[in-house]
Design an enzyme around this catalytic site. Sequence first.
Site, PDB file in Angstrom:
ATOM      1  N   ASN A  12      13.923   9.058  -5.080  1.00  0.00           N
ATOM      2  CA  ASN A  12      12.490   8.791  -5.244  1.00  0.00           C
ATOM      3  C   ASN A  12      11.754   9.996  -4.688  1.00  0.00           C
ATOM      4  O   ASN A  12      11.703  10.185  -3.478  1.00  0.00           O
ATOM      5  CB  ASN A  12      12.112   7.510  -4.482  1.00  0.00           C
ATOM      6  CG  ASN A  12      10.618   7.226  -4.544  1.00  0.00           C
ATOM      7  OD1 ASN A  12       9.884   7.899  -5.276  1.00  0.00           O
ATOM      8  ND2 ASN A  12      10.169   6.248  -3.777  1.00  0.00           N
ATOM      9  N   LYS A  14       8.646  10.565  -4.718  1.00  0.00           N
ATOM     10  CA  LYS A  14       7.295  10.248  -4.208  1.00  0.00           C
ATOM     11  C   LYS A  14       6.308  11.300  -4.734  1.00  0.00           C
ATOM     12  O   LYS A  14       6.437  11.708  -5.881  1.00  0.00           O
ATOM     13  CB  LYS A  14       7.338  10.154  -2.686  1.00  0.00           C
ATOM     14  CG  LYS A  14       8.443   9.186  -2.223  1.00  0.00           C
ATOM     15  CD  LYS A  14       8.404   8.841  -0.780  1.00  0.00           C
ATOM     16  CE  LYS A  14       9.537   7.865  -0.468  1.00  0.00           C
ATOM     17  NZ  LYS A  14       9.526   7.398   0.907  1.00  0.00           N
ATOM     18  N   HIS A 100       7.012  -0.571  -4.359  1.00  0.00           N
ATOM     19  CA  HIS A 100       7.459   0.205  -3.190  1.00  0.00           C
ATOM     20  C   HIS A 100       6.523  -0.082  -2.014  1.00  0.00           C
ATOM     21  O   HIS A 100       5.329  -0.300  -2.196  1.00  0.00           O
ATOM     22  CB  HIS A 100       7.443   1.703  -3.532  1.00  0.00           C
ATOM     23  CG  HIS A 100       8.133   2.541  -2.510  1.00  0.00           C
ATOM     24  ND1 HIS A 100       7.508   2.914  -1.340  1.00  0.00           N
ATOM     25  CD2 HIS A 100       9.387   3.051  -2.459  1.00  0.00           C
ATOM     26  CE1 HIS A 100       8.366   3.637  -0.619  1.00  0.00           C
ATOM     27  NE2 HIS A 100       9.511   3.737  -1.276  1.00  0.00           N
ATOM     28  N   GLU A 102       5.175   1.793   0.026  1.00  0.00           N
ATOM     29  CA  GLU A 102       4.006   2.692   0.113  1.00  0.00           C
ATOM     30  C   GLU A 102       2.900   2.234  -0.837  1.00  0.00           C
ATOM     31  O   GLU A 102       1.714   2.428  -0.546  1.00  0.00           O
ATOM     32  CB  GLU A 102       4.443   4.140  -0.165  1.00  0.00           C
ATOM     33  CG  GLU A 102       5.219   4.699   1.016  1.00  0.00           C
ATOM     34  CD  GLU A 102       6.281   5.730   0.660  1.00  0.00           C
ATOM     35  OE1 GLU A 102       6.259   6.280  -0.453  1.00  0.00           O
ATOM     36  OE2 GLU A 102       7.160   5.975   1.524  1.00  0.00           O
ATOM     37  N   GLU A 175      14.415  -1.977   1.253  1.00  0.00           N
ATOM     38  CA  GLU A 175      13.949  -0.824   2.011  1.00  0.00           C
ATOM     39  C   GLU A 175      13.171  -1.310   3.230  1.00  0.00           C
ATOM     40  O   GLU A 175      11.962  -1.598   3.113  1.00  0.00           O
ATOM     41  CB  GLU A 175      13.034   0.046   1.141  1.00  0.00           C
ATOM     42  CG  GLU A 175      13.708   0.632  -0.069  1.00  0.00           C
ATOM     43  CD  GLU A 175      13.083   1.958  -0.484  1.00  0.00           C
ATOM     44  OE1 GLU A 175      13.832   2.929  -0.613  1.00  0.00           O
ATOM     45  OE2 GLU A 175      11.850   2.032  -0.639  1.00  0.00           O
ATOM     46  N   GLY A 181      11.559   7.248   5.878  1.00  0.00           N
ATOM     47  CA  GLY A 181      11.019   8.533   6.333  1.00  0.00           C
ATOM     48  C   GLY A 181      11.018   8.701   7.837  1.00  0.00           C
ATOM     49  O   GLY A 181      10.381   9.630   8.356  1.00  0.00           O
ATOM     50  N   SER A 221      15.956   6.364   5.006  1.00  0.00           N
ATOM     51  CA  SER A 221      16.660   7.416   5.760  1.00  0.00           C
ATOM     52  C   SER A 221      18.142   7.530   5.407  1.00  0.00           C
ATOM     53  O   SER A 221      18.976   7.742   6.287  1.00  0.00           O
ATOM     54  CB  SER A 221      16.461   7.207   7.268  1.00  0.00           C
ATOM     55  OG  SER A 221      15.087   7.314   7.596  1.00  0.00           O
TER      56      SER A 221
HETATM   57  P1  13P Z   1      13.500   8.152   2.903  1.00  0.00           P
HETATM   58  O1  13P Z   1      14.874   8.301   2.301  1.00  0.00           O
HETATM   59  O2  13P Z   1      12.760   9.447   2.995  1.00  0.00           O
HETATM   60  O3  13P Z   1      13.527   7.380   4.170  1.00  0.00           O
HETATM   61  O4  13P Z   1      12.644   7.266   1.863  1.00  0.00           O
HETATM   62  C1  13P Z   1      13.172   6.083   1.405  1.00  0.00           C
HETATM   63  C2  13P Z   1      12.315   5.577   0.305  1.00  0.00           C
HETATM   64  O5  13P Z   1      11.190   5.168   0.519  1.00  0.00           O
HETATM   65  C3  13P Z   1      12.867   5.610  -1.060  1.00  0.00           C
HETATM   66  O6  13P Z   1      12.076   4.877  -1.945  1.00  0.00           O
END
Ligand code: 13P
Length: 260
Positions: A12, A14, A100, A102, A175, A181, A221
């Site tokens: 992803n 982002k 997601h 976010e 997640e 992150g 992560s």
């Molecule tokens: P990270 O791998 O950067 O923690 O992000 C995970 C994520 O949100 C994938 O959709």
Amino acid sequence: MKKSRKLLIAGNWKMNKLRADTEAFFDEFVPKLSALPHKDTIDVLFSCPLPLIATAQTKSKNTVTIASQNYHWEPKGAFTGEVSIPMLVDFGVNTSVVGHSERRQYFNESNETMRKKLLAAQNAKFKVIACVGETLEQRKSNQTTQVIDEQLKAIISGIKESSSQSLEHVVIAYEPVWAIGTGLSATTEQAVEVHKHIRSVWATAFGPGEAQKLRVLYGGSVTPDNATALLSQEDIDGALIGGASLKPDDFFKICQIAAS
Ligand code: 13P
């Protein structure tokens, strides 16, 4: 890795990368993936920002699936700034990440929007990676199961409302928000516990046969360092990867682990 379900390794991106970065990424990644032994034992996908999709499609040369990160539930209309499933399909995109954390955190998406988006996807036979996960506060106050159940309920309602149910078009990604992150991945035990729970909810909704077929990804992560421990768990059917999907070498290493 011998598993009951085919592993899906999904990046992803982002809101990262420009077209030149996308070209450079796939120039490095595609030859590596093409030469990977047992590459057909895994599925590989990138969820890209919309302006990068055409470049990603061209440069990845059909070796991976190029997906979007979001879509609106209506097929068209006065929704400035949004993109519909028919527009994505018209662009050769048949899969999207949806719900997601976010999107939930910064754009007010809710379980209700998740329900509508699942219904729209099922009606269009459009594939989704539907995200669920609890915040740190929710985990600390022992609300993890309840939060996941509410999120799954919305997903399941959307699917059940559709007249053309197609469960093979749905992947769930667990997640935990606190692991995204932060460099702080869930332990394999924490992840497996939730993955088993998700499968049991699916079994109640759709029967044990469908629950056995459901792919549940872990996200938060994931790196080449923790991928072996996570992906070797029977209930973890792949990964949804943010940070480590931006570097061709790191992401390839995770694919290598999955295909080993
Ligand atoms: P990270 O791998 O950067 O923690 O992000 C995970 C994520 O949100 C994938 O959709």
